[in-house]
Design a protein around this motif. Structure first.
Motif, PDB file in Angstrom:
ATOM      1  N   MET A  88       0.847  -1.195   0.000  1.00  0.00           N
ATOM      2  CA  MET A  88       0.000   0.000   0.000  1.00  0.00           C
ATOM      3  C   MET A  88       0.882   1.244   0.000  1.00  0.00           C
ATOM      4  O   MET A  88       2.034   1.204   0.397  1.00  0.00           O
ATOM      5  CB  MET A  88      -0.897   0.016   1.233  1.00  0.00           C
ATOM      6  CG  MET A  88      -1.867  -1.152   1.281  1.00  0.00           C
ATOM      7  SD  MET A  88      -3.571  -0.629   1.556  1.00  0.00           S
ATOM      8  CE  MET A  88      -3.558  -0.361   3.327  1.00  0.00           C
ATOM      9  N   ALA A  89       0.301   2.311  -0.446  1.00  0.00           N
ATOM     10  CA  ALA A  89       1.082   3.546  -0.565  1.00  0.00           C
ATOM     11  C   ALA A  89       0.189   4.765  -0.363  1.00  0.00           C
ATOM     12  O   ALA A  89      -0.986   4.741  -0.725  1.00  0.00           O
ATOM     13  CB  ALA A  89       1.721   3.619  -1.948  1.00  0.00           C
ATOM     14  N   VAL A  90       0.783   5.790   0.251  1.00  0.00           N
ATOM     15  CA  VAL A  90       0.086   7.078   0.359  1.00  0.00           C
ATOM     16  C   VAL A  90       0.386   7.859  -0.921  1.00  0.00           C
ATOM     17  O   VAL A  90       1.542   8.075  -1.271  1.00  0.00           O
ATOM     18  CB  VAL A  90       0.553   7.865   1.605  1.00  0.00           C
ATOM     19  CG1 VAL A  90      -0.042   9.264   1.613  1.00  0.00           C
ATOM     20  CG2 VAL A  90       0.159   7.123   2.876  1.00  0.00           C
ATOM     21  N   LEU A  91      -0.677   8.255  -1.612  1.00  0.00           N
ATOM     22  CA  LEU A  91      -0.536   8.952  -2.894  1.00  0.00           C
ATOM     23  C   LEU A  91      -0.576  10.462  -2.671  1.00  0.00           C
ATOM     24  O   LEU A  91      -1.067  10.940  -1.643  1.00  0.00           O
ATOM     25  CB  LEU A  91      -1.672   8.533  -3.826  1.00  0.00           C
ATOM     26  CG  LEU A  91      -1.864   7.012  -3.973  1.00  0.00           C
ATOM     27  CD1 LEU A  91      -3.187   6.707  -4.664  1.00  0.00           C
ATOM     28  CD2 LEU A  91      -0.702   6.410  -4.751  1.00  0.00           C
ATOM     29  N   ASP A  92      -0.072  11.202  -3.653  1.00  0.00           N
ATOM     30  CA  ASP A  92      -0.140  12.665  -3.570  1.00  0.00           C
ATOM     31  C   ASP A  92      -1.547  13.131  -3.892  1.00  0.00           C
ATOM     32  O   ASP A  92      -2.158  12.662  -4.861  1.00  0.00           O
ATOM     33  CB  ASP A  92       0.827  13.295  -4.581  1.00  0.00           C
ATOM     34  CG  ASP A  92       2.277  13.152  -4.141  1.00  0.00           C
ATOM     35  OD1 ASP A  92       2.512  13.017  -2.919  1.00  0.00           O
ATOM     36  OD2 ASP A  92       3.157  13.161  -5.017  1.00  0.00           O
ATOM     37  N   ILE A  93      -2.045  14.068  -3.099  1.00  0.00           N
ATOM     38  CA  ILE A  93      -3.358  14.659  -3.355  1.00  0.00           C
ATOM     39  C   ILE A  93      -3.157  15.941  -4.148  1.00  0.00           C
ATOM     40  O   ILE A  93      -2.371  16.807  -3.746  1.00  0.00           O
ATOM     41  CB  ILE A  93      -4.098  14.939  -2.025  1.00  0.00           C
ATOM     42  CG1 ILE A  93      -4.420  13.607  -1.329  1.00  0.00           C
ATOM     43  CG2 ILE A  93      -5.376  15.747  -2.268  1.00  0.00           C
ATOM     44  CD1 ILE A  93      -5.071  13.747   0.035  1.00  0.00           C
ATOM     45  N   VAL A  94      -3.818  16.031  -5.302  1.00  0.00           N
ATOM     46  CA  VAL A  94      -3.686  17.239  -6.113  1.00  0.00           C
ATOM     47  C   VAL A  94      -4.623  18.319  -5.578  1.00  0.00           C
ATOM     48  O   VAL A  94      -5.676  18.022  -5.022  1.00  0.00           O
ATOM     49  CB  VAL A  94      -3.954  16.979  -7.620  1.00  0.00           C
ATOM     50  CG1 VAL A  94      -2.952  15.986  -8.174  1.00  0.00           C
ATOM     51  CG2 VAL A  94      -5.371  16.498  -7.871  1.00  0.00           C
ATOM     52  N   THR A  95      -4.185  19.558  -5.721  1.00  0.00           N
ATOM     53  CA  THR A  95      -4.972  20.656  -5.142  1.00  0.00           C
ATOM     54  C   THR A  95      -5.362  21.685  -6.202  1.00  0.00           C
ATOM     55  O   THR A  95      -4.717  21.805  -7.249  1.00  0.00           O
ATOM     56  CB  THR A  95      -4.184  21.363  -4.016  1.00  0.00           C
ATOM     57  OG1 THR A  95      -2.921  21.786  -4.521  1.00  0.00           O
ATOM     58  CG2 THR A  95      -3.966  20.440  -2.828  1.00  0.00           C
ATOM     59  N   PHE A  96      -6.439  22.403  -5.894  1.00  0.00           N
ATOM     60  CA  PHE A  96      -6.942  23.508  -6.708  1.00  0.00           C
ATOM     61  C   PHE A  96      -5.805  24.489  -6.978  1.00  0.00           C
ATOM     62  O   PHE A  96      -5.056  24.770  -6.051  1.00  0.00           O
ATOM     63  CB  PHE A  96      -8.065  24.212  -5.920  1.00  0.00           C
ATOM     64  CG  PHE A  96      -8.662  25.380  -6.609  1.00  0.00           C
ATOM     65  CD1 PHE A  96      -9.616  25.207  -7.595  1.00  0.00           C
ATOM     66  CD2 PHE A  96      -8.265  26.668  -6.261  1.00  0.00           C
ATOM     67  CE1 PHE A  96     -10.170  26.308  -8.236  1.00  0.00           C
ATOM     68  CE2 PHE A  96      -8.820  27.767  -6.903  1.00  0.00           C
ATOM     69  CZ  PHE A  96      -9.760  27.593  -7.888  1.00  0.00           C
ATOM     70  N   PRO A  97      -5.589  25.000  -8.184  1.00  0.00           N
ATOM     71  CA  PRO A  97      -6.427  24.876  -9.394  1.00  0.00           C
ATOM     72  C   PRO A  97      -5.945  23.838 -10.401  1.00  0.00           C
ATOM     73  O   PRO A  97      -6.092  24.052 -11.605  1.00  0.00           O
ATOM     74  CB  PRO A  97      -6.318  26.278  -9.982  1.00  0.00           C
ATOM     75  CG  PRO A  97      -4.886  26.676  -9.676  1.00  0.00           C
ATOM     76  CD  PRO A  97      -4.509  25.975  -8.392  1.00  0.00           C
TER      77      PRO A  97
END
Ligand code: NI
Length: 169
Positions: free
Chosen positions: A1-10
């Motif tokens: 399992m892996a923690v993925l990067d969360i993309v942010t606005f905009p």
């Protein structure tokens, strides 16, 4: 399992209409597991695939309807979800989003929804949700159509640290 990067606005990928899921293979199961891990690490109560840069119709939710903090939260995997029924009644409450860090806003949502979706193995299911769970479902499903809560919010603001602490995520 892996923690993925969360993309942010905009980030433009947050604005795409996501594609239906058609494969329920090992790769997809790994993605579902990684999304749960990413959501828990954030921490958050819901995460949609476009938030990790995958434009597919997949949502994971982990939420306890019980006020008791020790109650075990329930997990939901919504694949290609659709709202098939909703209450007339709406509720306005304060929401935030992992892809819009540091802000919150007042958003009107249906008080109750019935969601038709596939589970992580492609099996059809119908889930009735009300209150905060119904709000989470509506917020996360919006992500699949490129909609962010800030598009719907009456006002968006930066909460004080004191207010942030009192808000449910
Ligand atoms: Ni969000």
């Amino acid at each position: 399992m892996a923690v993925l990067d969360i993309v942010t606005f905009p980030e433009p990928s947050l604005r795409l209409k996501a594609k239906p899921v058609t494969k329920f293979d090992k790769e997809f199961q790994d993605l579902v597991n990684d999304m749960f891990e990413t959501m828990r690490a954030a921490p958050g109560v819901g995460l949609a695939a476009p938030q990790i840069g995958q434009s597919i119709r997949l949502v994971v939710v982990e939420y306890s309807e019980d006020e008791d903090e020790n109650a075990k939260p329930k997990t939901y995997v919504l694949v290609n979800p659709e709202i098939v029924k909703h209450s007339e009644e709406t509720v306005t409450d304060i929401e935030g989003c992992l892809s819009v860090p540091g802000l919150v806003g007042e958003v009107e949502r249906y008080e109750a929804v019935t969601v038709k979706a596939l589970n992580r193995f492609g099996k059809p299911s119908k889930i009735k949700a009300e209150g905060w769970l119904a709000r989470i479902f509506q917020h996360e499903m919006d992500h699949l159509d490129g909609v962010l809560y800030i598009d719907r919010a009456e006002n968006v603001y930066q909460p004080s640290p004191e207010e942030m602490a009192t808000l449910r995520d």
